[in-house]
Write a protein that holds these residues in place. Structure first.
Motif, PDB file in Angstrom:
ATOM      1  N   GLN A  36       2.400  -0.304  -0.992  1.00  0.00           N
ATOM      2  CA  GLN A  36       1.941   0.597  -2.038  1.00  0.00           C
ATOM      3  C   GLN A  36       3.049   0.836  -3.063  1.00  0.00           C
ATOM      4  O   GLN A  36       2.803   0.785  -4.282  1.00  0.00           O
ATOM      5  CB  GLN A  36       1.507   1.925  -1.429  1.00  0.00           C
ATOM      6  CG  GLN A  36       0.974   2.935  -2.431  1.00  0.00           C
ATOM      7  CD  GLN A  36      -0.382   2.548  -2.982  1.00  0.00           C
ATOM      8  OE1 GLN A  36      -1.370   2.525  -2.258  1.00  0.00           O
ATOM      9  NE2 GLN A  36      -0.446   2.238  -4.286  1.00  0.00           N
ATOM     10  N   HIS A  37       4.279   1.050  -2.564  1.00  0.00           N
ATOM     11  CA  HIS A  37       5.424   1.275  -3.453  1.00  0.00           C
ATOM     12  C   HIS A  37       5.668   0.066  -4.357  1.00  0.00           C
ATOM     13  O   HIS A  37       5.815   0.208  -5.583  1.00  0.00           O
ATOM     14  CB  HIS A  37       6.683   1.559  -2.617  1.00  0.00           C
ATOM     15  CG  HIS A  37       7.958   1.476  -3.407  1.00  0.00           C
ATOM     16  ND1 HIS A  37       8.403   2.509  -4.214  1.00  0.00           N
ATOM     17  CD2 HIS A  37       8.874   0.475  -3.537  1.00  0.00           C
ATOM     18  CE1 HIS A  37       9.534   2.151  -4.809  1.00  0.00           C
ATOM     19  NE2 HIS A  37       9.844   0.916  -4.405  1.00  0.00           N
ATOM     20  N   PHE A  38       5.704  -1.106  -3.763  1.00  0.00           N
ATOM     21  CA  PHE A  38       5.995  -2.307  -4.542  1.00  0.00           C
ATOM     22  C   PHE A  38       4.867  -2.597  -5.529  1.00  0.00           C
ATOM     23  O   PHE A  38       5.116  -3.008  -6.675  1.00  0.00           O
ATOM     24  CB  PHE A  38       6.208  -3.496  -3.615  1.00  0.00           C
ATOM     25  CG  PHE A  38       6.752  -4.713  -4.311  1.00  0.00           C
ATOM     26  CD1 PHE A  38       8.081  -4.759  -4.715  1.00  0.00           C
ATOM     27  CD2 PHE A  38       5.935  -5.799  -4.583  1.00  0.00           C
ATOM     28  CE1 PHE A  38       8.592  -5.879  -5.370  1.00  0.00           C
ATOM     29  CE2 PHE A  38       6.428  -6.919  -5.239  1.00  0.00           C
ATOM     30  CZ  PHE A  38       7.761  -6.959  -5.633  1.00  0.00           C
ATOM     31  N   SER A  39       3.634  -2.365  -5.104  1.00  0.00           N
ATOM     32  CA  SER A  39       2.491  -2.551  -5.994  1.00  0.00           C
ATOM     33  C   SER A  39       2.575  -1.619  -7.194  1.00  0.00           C
ATOM     34  O   SER A  39       2.357  -2.035  -8.336  1.00  0.00           O
ATOM     35  CB  SER A  39       1.189  -2.308  -5.227  1.00  0.00           C
ATOM     36  OG  SER A  39       0.085  -2.298  -6.100  1.00  0.00           O
ATOM     37  N   ASN A  40       2.897  -0.366  -6.937  1.00  0.00           N
ATOM     38  CA  ASN A  40       3.033   0.608  -8.027  1.00  0.00           C
ATOM     39  C   ASN A  40       4.143   0.192  -8.996  1.00  0.00           C
ATOM     40  O   ASN A  40       3.995   0.301 -10.221  1.00  0.00           O
ATOM     41  CB  ASN A  40       3.347   1.993  -7.468  1.00  0.00           C
ATOM     42  CG  ASN A  40       2.174   2.593  -6.715  1.00  0.00           C
ATOM     43  OD1 ASN A  40       1.041   2.145  -6.840  1.00  0.00           O
ATOM     44  ND2 ASN A  40       2.438   3.618  -5.915  1.00  0.00           N
ATOM     45  N   LEU A  41       5.249  -0.293  -8.434  1.00  0.00           N
ATOM     46  CA  LEU A  41       6.375  -0.716  -9.253  1.00  0.00           C
ATOM     47  C   LEU A  41       5.987  -1.893 -10.145  1.00  0.00           C
ATOM     48  O   LEU A  41       6.268  -1.901 -11.347  1.00  0.00           O
ATOM     49  CB  LEU A  41       7.550  -1.112  -8.343  1.00  0.00           C
ATOM     50  CG  LEU A  41       8.823  -1.580  -9.049  1.00  0.00           C
ATOM     51  CD1 LEU A  41       9.584  -0.387  -9.623  1.00  0.00           C
ATOM     52  CD2 LEU A  41       9.728  -2.346  -8.087  1.00  0.00           C
ATOM     53  N   MET A  42       5.326  -2.881  -9.557  1.00  0.00           N
ATOM     54  CA  MET A  42       4.935  -4.062 -10.326  1.00  0.00           C
ATOM     55  C   MET A  42       3.908  -3.711 -11.404  1.00  0.00           C
ATOM     56  O   MET A  42       3.942  -4.247 -12.514  1.00  0.00           O
ATOM     57  CB  MET A  42       4.359  -5.115  -9.384  1.00  0.00           C
ATOM     58  CG  MET A  42       5.406  -5.795  -8.516  1.00  0.00           C
ATOM     59  SD  MET A  42       6.523  -6.858  -9.454  1.00  0.00           S
ATOM     60  CE  MET A  42       5.421  -8.209  -9.884  1.00  0.00           C
ATOM     61  N   GLU A  43       3.021  -2.786 -11.095  1.00  0.00           N
ATOM     62  CA  GLU A  43       2.019  -2.392 -12.084  1.00  0.00           C
ATOM     63  C   GLU A  43       2.656  -1.618 -13.237  1.00  0.00           C
ATOM     64  O   GLU A  43       2.317  -1.832 -14.409  1.00  0.00           O
ATOM     65  CB  GLU A  43       0.925  -1.553 -11.424  1.00  0.00           C
ATOM     66  CG  GLU A  43      -0.243  -1.280 -12.344  1.00  0.00           C
ATOM     67  CD  GLU A  43      -1.477  -0.792 -11.611  1.00  0.00           C
ATOM     68  OE1 GLU A  43      -2.442  -0.422 -12.295  1.00  0.00           O
ATOM     69  OE2 GLU A  43      -1.482  -0.785 -10.373  1.00  0.00           O
TER      70      GLU A  43
END
Length: 377
Positions: A226-233
């Motif tokens: 979730q953290h990495f997804s949020n960062l990439m988005e």
């Protein structure tokens, strides 16, 4: 009678080509006058590169790359006849083949070897790179792939992070300054064998247990995704809800966001490359199969995609699989007239390994015996 034999792999036992050969043996045993046309299929999983290389008149070549634990290994990748398109199985370098049982854990594995294969394709002046995303041992969202192509991932202290699944939750900065410039001119196509998104119960975590993630680490890994997804988005604009981003441990996330890759359904791409519609039209019966025909097979897997195409042409289809978990209605909706499991009841892993070929030959004979009256044979 002409029989189109088009199975997928039986994972862990037979390749798609080996399964096709066993089925052809069964056809010959049932009726030596029947003609078998063998056309192994795939949907982005292991064996996809070999099938696409052959279909394009090209070949597979031996190469070197890093395995999921950064050790050098020998593997293969494919090229078309012109040498301008490369075909890569993510599983070739980033799968389970080189790992011992105690080494299987996505917290410590990386997809870096697949990135190194992309680099080799770039160095060979390829204009297009087609990557089958099935069979990964990783859960790193493609960090390793992007790392091999020049991306850098840093933590809060701006320290460089190793591109492994266990570091996803630590990433705070993604640097793209040193990405290979050729990426702007190359088409990268990702073939996905599932349509799962990255996050949620049906996302990449659905396959985490089979990749060796300890039960006690599941909550932390879900939070890291979730953290990495949020960062990439937020920083790149990559959307994790795209169908297929949950394939191969989320590998598509960095491939799409950092390398400019596109995604496609692997089964559709492979079957079109094989010109399967023409082969179906020319056949009286279609034989297919895979390791496990289950609910997941209905979401983009090659066997069901093939069966539905055959159904539109009014062809009878028999599926012979390691296991069959679909009920009669689901099979009918999938275009399958008859589905047979390889073995009756529970069998141990050693029996499966030793007897799959012979069981596949025998089940083919049984399937033909049952379907022959419908064919007027």
């Amino acid at each position: 009678m002409k029989v189109l034999i088009a199975p997928d792999k039986f994972k862990g036992t037979l390749s798609a080509a080996e399964a096709a050969a066993a089925m052809a043996e069964g056809v010959a045993r049932f009726n030596a006058d029947w003609v078998s046309v063998m056309m192994p299929i795939a949907d982005g999983g292991e064996g996809t590169a070999a099938i696409l290389s052959q279909a394009s008149g090209g070949q597979m070549v031996n190469v070197r790359a890093s395995d999921p634990l950064f050790r050098p290994i020998g593997c293969q990748m494919g090229f078309d006849a012109a040498g301008t398109t490369a075909f890569i199985d993510l599983a070739a370098a980033s799968g389970f083949a080189s790992l011992q049982a105690h080494e299987i854990n996505p917290l410590g594995t990386s997809s870096i070897g697949t990135g190194e294969l992309i680099v080799q394709a770039i160095n060979r002046k390829c204009k297009r790179i087609v990557i089958g995303l099935g069979g990964s041992s990783t859960l790193d969202c493609g960090m390793g792939i992007a790392y091999a192509l020049g991306a850098t991932f840093q933590n809060e202290a701006l320290e460089r992070l190793s591109p492994i699944g266990g570091n996803l939750g630590k990433v705070e900065q993604v640097l793209r300054d040193h990405l290979r410039p050729e990426l702007k001119r190359i088409e990268i196509l990702l073939l996905v064998d599932v349509d799962n998104p990255l996050l949620g119960e049906d996302g990449a975590m659905l396959y985490a247990t089979q990749k060796g993630l300890p039960t006690e680490a599941r909550a932390a890994m879900a939070a890291s995704l979730q953290h990495f997804s949020n960062l990439m988005e937020a920083k790149i604009g990559t959307v994790s809800k795209l169908p297929g981003t949950g394939a191969a441990g989320g590998a598509a996330l960095c491939c799409v966001g950092l390398l400019g890759a596109k995604m496609a359904r692997g089964a559709d791409f492979v079957l079109e490359a094989l010109q399967i519609q023409t082969a179906i039209a020319d056949a009286d019966l279609v034989l297919t199969g895979e390791g496990h025909l289950d609910a997941q097979s209905l979401h983009g897997k090659a066997t069901v995609t093939l069966s539905r195409l055959a159904q539109t042409q009014g062809k009878h289809v028999a599926a012979i699989c390691g296991q069959v978990s679909l009920d009669a209605r689901a099979l009918r909706d999938a275009g399958i007239d008859l589905a047979l499991p390889l073995f009756d009841g529970d069998v141990d892993a050693e029996t499966i390994r030793m007897q799959t070929h012979d069981a596949l030959v025998q089940r083919t004979v049984e399937a033909l015996r049952e379907l022959a009256p419908k064919l007027g044979a």
